[in-house]
Design an enzyme around this catalytic site. Sequence first.
Site, PDB file in Angstrom:
ATOM      1  N   GLU A 474      -7.810 -38.173  22.723  1.00  0.00           N
ATOM      2  CA  GLU A 474      -9.214 -38.582  22.723  1.00  0.00           C
ATOM      3  C   GLU A 474     -10.040 -37.602  21.893  1.00  0.00           C
ATOM      4  O   GLU A 474     -10.110 -36.404  22.195  1.00  0.00           O
ATOM      5  CB  GLU A 474      -9.758 -38.606  24.162  1.00  0.00           C
ATOM      6  CG  GLU A 474     -11.264 -38.832  24.242  1.00  0.00           C
ATOM      7  CD  GLU A 474     -11.836 -38.492  25.599  1.00  0.00           C
ATOM      8  OE1 GLU A 474     -13.079 -38.511  25.742  1.00  0.00           O
ATOM      9  OE2 GLU A 474     -11.058 -38.175  26.534  1.00  0.00           O
ATOM     10  N   ASP A 547      -9.827 -36.396  28.367  1.00  0.00           N
ATOM     11  CA  ASP A 547     -10.544 -35.451  29.226  1.00  0.00           C
ATOM     12  C   ASP A 547     -10.360 -35.807  30.695  1.00  0.00           C
ATOM     13  O   ASP A 547     -10.193 -36.985  31.056  1.00  0.00           O
ATOM     14  CB  ASP A 547     -12.033 -35.441  28.884  1.00  0.00           C
ATOM     15  CG  ASP A 547     -12.301 -34.872  27.496  1.00  0.00           C
ATOM     16  OD1 ASP A 547     -11.407 -34.184  26.963  1.00  0.00           O
ATOM     17  OD2 ASP A 547     -13.395 -35.133  26.950  1.00  0.00           O
ATOM     18  N   ASP A 549     -12.302 -36.370  33.090  1.00  0.00           N
ATOM     19  CA  ASP A 549     -13.563 -36.810  33.671  1.00  0.00           C
ATOM     20  C   ASP A 549     -13.556 -38.324  33.739  1.00  0.00           C
ATOM     21  O   ASP A 549     -12.561 -38.976  33.444  1.00  0.00           O
ATOM     22  CB  ASP A 549     -14.750 -36.288  32.854  1.00  0.00           C
ATOM     23  CG  ASP A 549     -14.675 -36.690  31.377  1.00  0.00           C
ATOM     24  OD1 ASP A 549     -13.840 -37.569  31.040  1.00  0.00           O
ATOM     25  OD2 ASP A 549     -15.448 -36.149  30.564  1.00  0.00           O
ATOM     26  N   ASP A 551     -15.084 -40.543  31.872  1.00  0.00           N
ATOM     27  CA  ASP A 551     -14.867 -41.177  30.569  1.00  0.00           C
ATOM     28  C   ASP A 551     -13.396 -41.122  30.174  1.00  0.00           C
ATOM     29  O   ASP A 551     -12.851 -42.079  29.622  1.00  0.00           O
ATOM     30  CB  ASP A 551     -15.719 -40.483  29.502  1.00  0.00           C
ATOM     31  CG  ASP A 551     -17.192 -40.891  29.574  1.00  0.00           C
ATOM     32  OD1 ASP A 551     -17.451 -41.977  30.151  1.00  0.00           O
ATOM     33  OD2 ASP A 551     -18.043 -40.153  29.083  1.00  0.00           O
TER      34      ASP A 551
END
Length: 697
Positions: A474, A547, A549, A551
């Site tokens: 990403e 990541d 998180d 997202d």
Amino acid sequence: MTTTQTKPKAESREYEARHLLVLEGLEAVRKRPAMYIGSTDTRGLMHCMWEIIDNAVDEALAGFGQRIRVTLHADGSVQVDDEARGMPVDIEPRTGLSGVEVIFTKLHAGGKFGGGSYNATGGLHGVGASVVNALSARLDVEVDRNGATWLMSFRRGVPGVFDGEGPNAAFTPDNTLHKGKRVAKGRTGTRIRYWPDRQIFLADAELSGTQLAQRARQTAFLVSGLEIAVDDRRVAGAEHVDTHLHTGGISEFADFLAEGTPVTDVWRLGGADRFTETVPMLDDAGAMTPTDVERDLEVDVALRWSDTYDTKVVSFVNIIATPKGGTHVLGFERGLVRAVGKALDGTRLLKAGEEVVKEDILEGLTAVVTVRLAEPQFEGQTKEVLGTPPVARLVTRIVEQELLALLASTKPTQRGQSRAVLEKAVGAARTRVAARAHKENQRRKNALESSSLPPKLADCRSNDGDRTELFIVEGDSAMGTAKMARNSEFQALLPIRGKILNVQKASVGDMLKNAECAAIIQVVGAGSGRSFDLDAARYGKVIFMADADSDGAHIRTLLTTLFFTYMRPLLEAGKVYTAVPPLHRFELTNPRKGQEKYTYTYTEAEYQRKLAELTKKGTGFKEPQRYKGLGEMDAEQLKETTMDPRFRTLRRITVEEGESLQQAVATFEKLMGNEVAPRKEFIIEGAYALDAERIDA
């Protein structure tokens, strides 16, 4: 060097009536056997056996005799016994011969020409028994009828008497139908034993026990309640009797043939109709006159869709297999296409410009198509293709009407299965379009030679498919760090920008137009959808690295949806993973000997435990670092925690077969599909189970 040409010797110009060869009776069969049985190899040998068995089955279809026994003797002979009406033993008035002799010596003679003895049969040319007789070194027939057993034997089609066992016994021509021992008055049946003539059949032609067992099983499925026993005595000490009896009919047959996980139950389509056929009939003056005849047609179809890609349609006319189809199969396919097309018109499954064709509907379908009618028109004696023209129109109407009623049913169970069939057809259509627009990617070598791989791919050097790894990363910032952290020998990197397309909602065309999705499929190198070839995949592992998180979780979900929808074999093979980057890092200020200076934690609970542990032990540490993304780690940290096989943690994404697969399909449709209401309900239910304290706001 000189070459001498020799002029071909001229044929005699004489051509008179005396030069014509007139083949009497069964001589034509022995002269041109392939015209009647297709060939003189194993296929022709088996066809002879089918002719005798089918005659017994026709009796069962007419309601006489529910048991047939087929025996393969060690001397190469075949015996077929039935308990039906028994062949006629009285005198046929026009020939003056017994019914048995007429059946076995006269071509195109029998009870299947519309005389009322049979309604719908597999045999209709009247040549089956006589052809087998003509091609047999010896044939014995015994008929139980009228309180006695009647006997007659033949040698290569000629009636007579053998003075011993087997085809080599001395033979005396004699067309007398001999009356044998007495039997119970109500007992009827026929026993036929024949020895194939090895002057006709090839030396390596032999009877196939496997084909016989398959045919017996198939016939038992088609004629519910008929028991067929196969007694193989060809190998001494290994005699085996295999009995076939199926009461479930063609529904049980379709279930037996089907493979994969069912998408529907076995559906039954049936109906009857009449048509007018013009056929030549013998009038009182002995002339053939075109006559309109009313025919009854019965249609019975069993079908089931599975989650496979293959199609299996078997068809029968009066229980005779038609492996090359014919008008009944043509009508079935037309009715299928029309019914599904009309059912789709009432939904929103198809988008503008999309269409479903026959191949899409047939994908994963298993069907048994049977029709029954009097005097069907076959193409040739081998009866592999039905040619009766009106059948196509009537079967189309019946199948369309019956199937459309099922697809439009409002019953809860039926409605769910119907929806699954329509969605499967639409999915197959989109995959077909994708296959046309996006050819299967070649393996690493060809791809590199053609320079067709995306320029942003940082490939590895190794070609070892079991060892290599593809990291889908990403963001460009994390890509830079990952390049320094990776082992370029076997680890490849492909960056993606943000969130890729949700392919569960998008069409195949939209997916292929999406640069990120197209690049991923191209780099994996094994195609997509039906054309996906697991062996062609260029990497042994595919790892999503995003990541830690919300997202990042969304990106991993979108990637998983792409692989589940278009590259599912990778998931089923356990080759897809997600990387697990750490959430926190503790830096110890004064580590003891043997103690690591840096400690990482991967969950909130693990962080709390580590914090409590260090505090309790009085270990000094700096303010814990909270990673908000992969870009916050330097190359050494990323390598040590996320990419180095010696230290990293990977989570494998798998799809199990059976019920779990169906649950996975339903879950993807609920969470990523077009229907909003089920997803909203899922989110609301989950909201009550969430601890508000866990929200990092």
